[in-house]
Design a protein around this motif. Structure first.
Motif, PDB file in Angstrom:
ATOM      1  N   UNK A 189       0.822  -1.212   0.000  1.00  0.00           N
ATOM      2  CA  UNK A 189       0.000   0.000   0.000  1.00  0.00           C
ATOM      3  C   UNK A 189       0.853   1.257   0.000  1.00  0.00           C
ATOM      4  N   UNK A 190       2.020   1.195   0.638  1.00  0.00           N
ATOM      5  CA  UNK A 190       2.948   2.330   0.571  1.00  0.00           C
ATOM      6  C   UNK A 190       3.321   2.627  -0.875  1.00  0.00           C
ATOM      7  N   UNK A 191       3.625   1.576  -1.622  1.00  0.00           N
ATOM      8  CA  UNK A 191       3.994   1.737  -3.028  1.00  0.00           C
ATOM      9  C   UNK A 191       2.782   2.136  -3.860  1.00  0.00           C
ATOM     10  N   UNK A 192       1.637   1.516  -3.582  1.00  0.00           N
ATOM     11  CA  UNK A 192       0.423   1.802  -4.347  1.00  0.00           C
ATOM     12  C   UNK A 192       0.038   3.275  -4.245  1.00  0.00           C
ATOM     13  N   UNK A 193       0.031   3.808  -3.028  1.00  0.00           N
ATOM     14  CA  UNK A 193      -0.346   5.214  -2.822  1.00  0.00           C
ATOM     15  C   UNK A 193       0.792   6.143  -3.234  1.00  0.00           C
ATOM     16  N   UNK A 215      12.049  -3.061   6.585  1.00  0.00           N
ATOM     17  CA  UNK A 215      10.795  -3.087   5.841  1.00  0.00           C
ATOM     18  C   UNK A 215      10.922  -2.252   4.568  1.00  0.00           C
ATOM     19  N   UNK A 216      11.592  -1.118   4.685  1.00  0.00           N
ATOM     20  CA  UNK A 216      11.767  -0.231   3.535  1.00  0.00           C
ATOM     21  C   UNK A 216      12.684  -0.858   2.488  1.00  0.00           C
ATOM     22  N   UNK A 217      13.856  -1.327   2.909  1.00  0.00           N
ATOM     23  CA  UNK A 217      14.846  -1.824   1.942  1.00  0.00           C
ATOM     24  C   UNK A 217      14.499  -3.205   1.397  1.00  0.00           C
ATOM     25  N   UNK A 218      13.899  -4.073   2.230  1.00  0.00           N
ATOM     26  CA  UNK A 218      13.648  -5.455   1.822  1.00  0.00           C
ATOM     27  C   UNK A 218      12.269  -5.688   1.247  1.00  0.00           C
ATOM     28  N   UNK A 219      11.349  -4.750   1.479  1.00  0.00           N
ATOM     29  CA  UNK A 219       9.983  -4.950   0.986  1.00  0.00           C
ATOM     30  C   UNK A 219       9.548  -3.818   0.059  1.00  0.00           C
ATOM     31  N   UNK A 220       9.564  -2.594   0.572  1.00  0.00           N
ATOM     32  CA  UNK A 220       9.037  -1.474  -0.211  1.00  0.00           C
ATOM     33  C   UNK A 220       9.825  -1.263  -1.500  1.00  0.00           C
ATOM     34  N   UNK A 221      11.138  -1.165  -1.398  1.00  0.00           N
ATOM     35  CA  UNK A 221      11.957  -0.884  -2.587  1.00  0.00           C
ATOM     36  C   UNK A 221      11.845  -1.987  -3.636  1.00  0.00           C
ATOM     37  N   UNK A 222      11.976  -3.279  -3.276  1.00  0.00           N
ATOM     38  CA  UNK A 222      11.807  -4.318  -4.300  1.00  0.00           C
ATOM     39  C   UNK A 222      10.422  -4.323  -4.927  1.00  0.00           C
ATOM     40  N   UNK A 223       9.391  -4.091  -4.135  1.00  0.00           N
ATOM     41  CA  UNK A 223       8.031  -4.048  -4.691  1.00  0.00           C
ATOM     42  C   UNK A 223       7.923  -2.933  -5.721  1.00  0.00           C
ATOM     43  N   UNK A 224       8.449  -1.767  -5.370  1.00  0.00           N
ATOM     44  CA  UNK A 224       8.391  -0.626  -6.291  1.00  0.00           C
ATOM     45  C   UNK A 224       9.182  -0.899  -7.570  1.00  0.00           C
ATOM     46  N   UNK A 225      10.351  -1.509  -7.426  1.00  0.00           N
ATOM     47  CA  UNK A 225      11.199  -1.747  -8.594  1.00  0.00           C
ATOM     48  C   UNK A 225      10.629  -2.806  -9.532  1.00  0.00           C
ATOM     49  N   UNK A 226       9.795  -3.710  -9.016  1.00  0.00           N
ATOM     50  CA  UNK A 226       9.253  -4.795  -9.834  1.00  0.00           C
ATOM     51  C   UNK A 226       7.888  -4.474 -10.426  1.00  0.00           C
ATOM     52  N   UNK A 227       7.395  -3.265 -10.206  1.00  0.00           N
ATOM     53  CA  UNK A 227       6.140  -2.877 -10.841  1.00  0.00           C
ATOM     54  C   UNK A 227       6.300  -2.860 -12.359  1.00  0.00           C
ATOM     55  N   UNK A 228       5.217  -3.136 -13.085  1.00  0.00           N
ATOM     56  CA  UNK A 228       5.298  -2.992 -14.543  1.00  0.00           C
ATOM     57  C   UNK A 228       5.510  -1.528 -14.911  1.00  0.00           C
ATOM     58  N   UNK A 229       6.062  -1.293 -16.046  1.00  0.00           N
ATOM     59  CA  UNK A 229       6.463   0.071 -16.411  1.00  0.00           C
ATOM     60  C   UNK A 229       5.311   1.065 -16.352  1.00  0.00           C
ATOM     61  N   UNK A 230       4.093   0.616 -16.679  1.00  0.00           N
ATOM     62  CA  UNK A 230       2.976   1.564 -16.738  1.00  0.00           C
ATOM     63  C   UNK A 230       2.511   2.011 -15.353  1.00  0.00           C
ATOM     64  N   UNK A 231       2.923   1.315 -14.300  1.00  0.00           N
ATOM     65  CA  UNK A 231       2.632   1.743 -12.929  1.00  0.00           C
ATOM     66  C   UNK A 231       3.835   2.392 -12.261  1.00  0.00           C
ATOM     67  N   UNK A 232       4.974   2.368 -12.932  1.00  0.00           N
ATOM     68  CA  UNK A 232       6.213   2.790 -12.294  1.00  0.00           C
ATOM     69  C   UNK A 232       6.482   4.263 -12.586  1.00  0.00           C
TER      70      UNK A 232
END
Length: 731
Positions: A189-193, A215-232
């Motif tokens: 949800x951090x990445x989504x918002x 939580x930031x380095x191991x979860x948030x950052x990888x989730x953000x980096x793996x989003x498809x380009x149209x959401x990134x």
């Protein structure tokens, strides 16, 4: 877990507003309903822990992986290979028009699912998940790949969406079980918002700064980096930052109209996701769009989650307007290790208890999902919990296609049974995998003065067996308003008394007039204990409650034996109201009362109204040894060390005899559960500290009631001036 509320909105209204698509996302004050539909139409209305939520109307077309009912379940769909090769919006802009035309509908649909939510067929049932839940399931890469669909998480996300939609809410506090996925859901949800917002900030806190950073380095950052380009979004700085994700521009929806955009169309913006060290003043004075609070039930001293929330709450508001939301979740530590503060915050977030502004005391909304709904290894392929397995039932296929051979509740109970001789291990298991809220807030047994195992046995029994109809809330009043006449009991949801038994009419108002003195006529049935107060108002509006408990003795009359039947823990606007309510309870039941005499105004109230005989003398002294004041008013001192020890011993003895299970069968049958329906008193006993008795009002009054009913144990021998009270010593 949730209930569909039938006919909550009149059918004619529902039909008309759906036809006009006039339902607005947010809180509908007229119907006291939180709408999470963004289409203008609603259909099912559900109740999740007291929050009434309007879900979107079912569309005509619903995604299904199969026409066969048993093969319909959630299945993540990989991004098409041609799109997976595109890493940024710049690459997309450079692609040929034909390529864009082929894939723009797919991208539009993904944005629609993110914004509006998603429908799919699940074992023949049309199932709606919110946009945030869709992003979690479809696009959030976690430690095991991608998340499984769980009905428990659907409930969580529907509740969260309602918190976001409700302009009265600051967000949610989620009382969870271990390994429920909250950290990943919060990161998602951090990445989504954060990837959609403009000029905003998303913050992360945990039980320690190191946990927040992880939580930031191991979860948030990888989730953000793996989003498809149209959401990134377009990102500033490193691909793997350690402290802050900074976006120059959030992700914009690609549609047929704008699919030919270029870099020149991008405006400079500033949106960040970061974390802070754990401190009472973390994020103080900063404006947040989202605050994710992980492990909030595990803050250790000197840090305090209550103090931190009072600070960070202001980061989510501008004046009275709520501009951001908090997603808070945790299992609870033992009460003495941070759990108590989290418990208070959770209880202050009950949606059924609102102030005149329509908000809970904390501003948050509390949610609890029991263990059996979310236990790993006990979720079937449809995401539903497998609570029980019948011997004649067909094998149940789990999410990972394994066969589930045992129900979650059976497994849980076997674990509980194996730990019964190790109270601390059992309480830790309860805290990690709670089936009730009281399980989640178990304390360590070594912290308790009394037998915590028996107390929690009773609490568990009450949670599962004793429902609200066993207790009646109400108030007492004088008949026709004439004082010192007859007292009337009236059930009343706003009353301050909780009772489990009222005497038959022939036993009510038994006041014997003897030589002009009013005497209690039911002294043989029981007695009251009271922890009083003298001052109506205190500095800051604080002050201990007045407490009153009624307890029966062993008797052969029409009354229960050795059972607490009344609990009153409250602080009315004036002390005089409290005194009168206590007096009316004594008159109605016809029973005497033992009161601490260090606060004498209640005793004077009884004396001045002619009820001195209702006020018991201290049982550890014969009458001619009482002081002048004790003879005049009655009561018992609370300053005497012997009295403190006797009081604690009285509660201890009562718990051993009448609370929980008597495994050894010493006082009653080993399979016979005790009866004590008052949860507040049980919890007070569990936390009682003899060295700091002032804040345990319920323990003081209940202990005095026990002493009043057992006064013969304290009567000194006539031939000796020494008092022999054989009780354990407490330190």
């Amino acid at each position: 877990m949730y209930k569909v509320v039938q006919d909550y909105v009149p059918k004619a209204v529902l039909t008309n507003k759906n036809k006009n698509k006039s339902w607005k996302y947010g809180y509908d004050e007229k119907y006291d309903l939180v709408i999470i539909s963004k289409t203008g139409e609603i259909e099912n209305i559900i109740n999740i822990q007291g929050l009434i939520i309007g879900l979107p109307k079912q569309p005509k077309k619903i995604h299904s992986r199969s026409k066969k009912k048993s093969e319909q379940y959630w299945e993540r769909i990989d991004i098409p290979k041609p799109l997976s090769k595109i890493k940024s919006i710049f690459q997309w802009n450079e692609m040929p028009s034909q390529f864009k035309n082929n894939w723009v509908d797919y991208i539009e649909n993904e944005f629609d699912s993110r914004e509006l939510g998603h429908w799919f067929m699940n074992n023949g049932v049309p199932t709606y998940i919110s946009g945030a839940h869709y992003m979690y399931l479809q696009w959030t890469s976690i430690d095991v790949g991608y998340p499984d669909y769980r009905e428990a998480n659907r409930i969580f996300y529907l509740f969260w969406e309602a918190c976001k939609a409700d302009n009265r809410s600051f967000g949610m506090t989620y009382l969870k079980i271990r390994r429920s996925g909250f950290s990943f859901m919060g990161s998602s949800e951090s990445v989504n918002i954060g990837t959609l917002a403009k000029d905003s900030r998303v913050g992360i806190l945990s039980k320690t700064g190191a946990d927040a950073k992880k939580m930031f380095t191991d979860k948030v950052v990888p989730i953000a980096n793996r989003l498809p380009f149209f959401f990134k979004p377009i990102q500033d700085g490193m691909d793997k930052p350690k402290t802050e994700l900074a976006y120059r521009v959030p992700a914009s929806k690609i549609t047929k109209k704008n699919m030919y955009g270029s870099e020149e169309d991008i405006d400079g913006l500033d949106t960040t996701i970061d974390w802070k060290n754990t401190d009472d003043n973390s994020y103080d004075g900063e404006k947040l769009l989202l605050l994710v609070h992980d492990e909030s039930g595990k803050w250790l001293k000197p840090n305090n989650i209550l103090n931190n929330w009072r600070v960070t709450k202001t980061c989510l508001r501008l004046g009275s307007k709520i501009i951001g939301k908090c997603m808070m979740g945790s299992t609870s530590n033992a009460l003495s290790k941070g759990g108590d503060n989290f418990k208070k915050l959770y209880e202050d977030s009950d949606v059924k208890l609102r102030n005149s502004n329509g908000q809970t005391k904390s501003g948050l909304y509390s949610l609890f999902i029991p263990m059996e709904w979310n236990m790993e290894g006990f979720i079937d392929r449809y995401g539903l919990p497998v609570m029980h397995i019948n011997t004649n039932s067909k094998p149940v296929i789990g999410i990972d296609n394994s066969i589930i051979q045992q129900g979650a509740i059976n497994y849980w109970q076997n674990e509980v049974d194996s730990l019964k001789k190790d109270p601390d291990a059992l309480n830790e298991f309860y805290r990690q995998f709670p089936r009730t809220e009281s399980h989640a807030f178990r304390d360590e047994s070594k912290q308790s003065l009394f037998n915590l195992t028996k107390i929690y046995q009773q609490i568990d029994y009450n949670d599962s067996t004793i429902k609200e109809h066993h207790l009646t809330r109400g108030s007492f009043s004088w008949k026709d308003g004439i004082k010192d006449s007859k007292v009337i009991w009236t059930p009343n949801n706003r009353g301050r008394f909780l009772v489990s038994w009222t005497p038959n009419k022939n036993l009510q108002n038994r006041v014997i007039n003897r030589n002009g003195k009013k005497m209690p006529g039911n002294e043989h049935l029981g007695a009251f204990g009271c922890d009083s107060y003298d001052i109506s108002g205190t500095v800051g509006g604080r002050g201990s409650n007045g407490a009153l408990h009624g307890l029966t003795k062993f008797n052969m009359d029409e009354a229960p034996s050795n059972e607490f039947f009344l609990e009153y823990v409250a602080r009315p606007q004036t002390a005089e109201i409290f005194f009168e309510e206590v007096l009316m309870a004594c008159v109605f039941y016809g029973m005497p009362i033992l009161v601490e005499n260090n606060k004498p105004r209640l005793l004077y109230h009884f004396k001045n109204r002619g009820y001195r005989a209702f006020s018991m003398n201290r049982p550890d002294k014969i009458f001619n040894k009482l002081s002048r004041t004790e003879k005049e008013l009655g009561g018992i001192p609370n300053s005497s060390e012997d009295i403190k020890q006797a009081h604690a011993s009285a509660i201890e003895s009562y718990i051993e005899k009448y609370i929980g299970l008597d495994i050894e069968g010493t006082f009653r049958d080993s399979d016979l559960m005790g009866f004590m329906p008052f949860a507040r008193t049980l919890e007070d006993w569990a936390k009682f500290d003899i060295g700091n008795r002032t804040k345990f009002d319920a323990s003081i009054s209940s202990g005095l009631a026990i002493m009043a009913c057992q006064k013969h144990l304290y009567t000194p021998e006539k031939k000796s001036s020494k008092i022999s009270i054989n009780f354990a010593r407490y330190t």
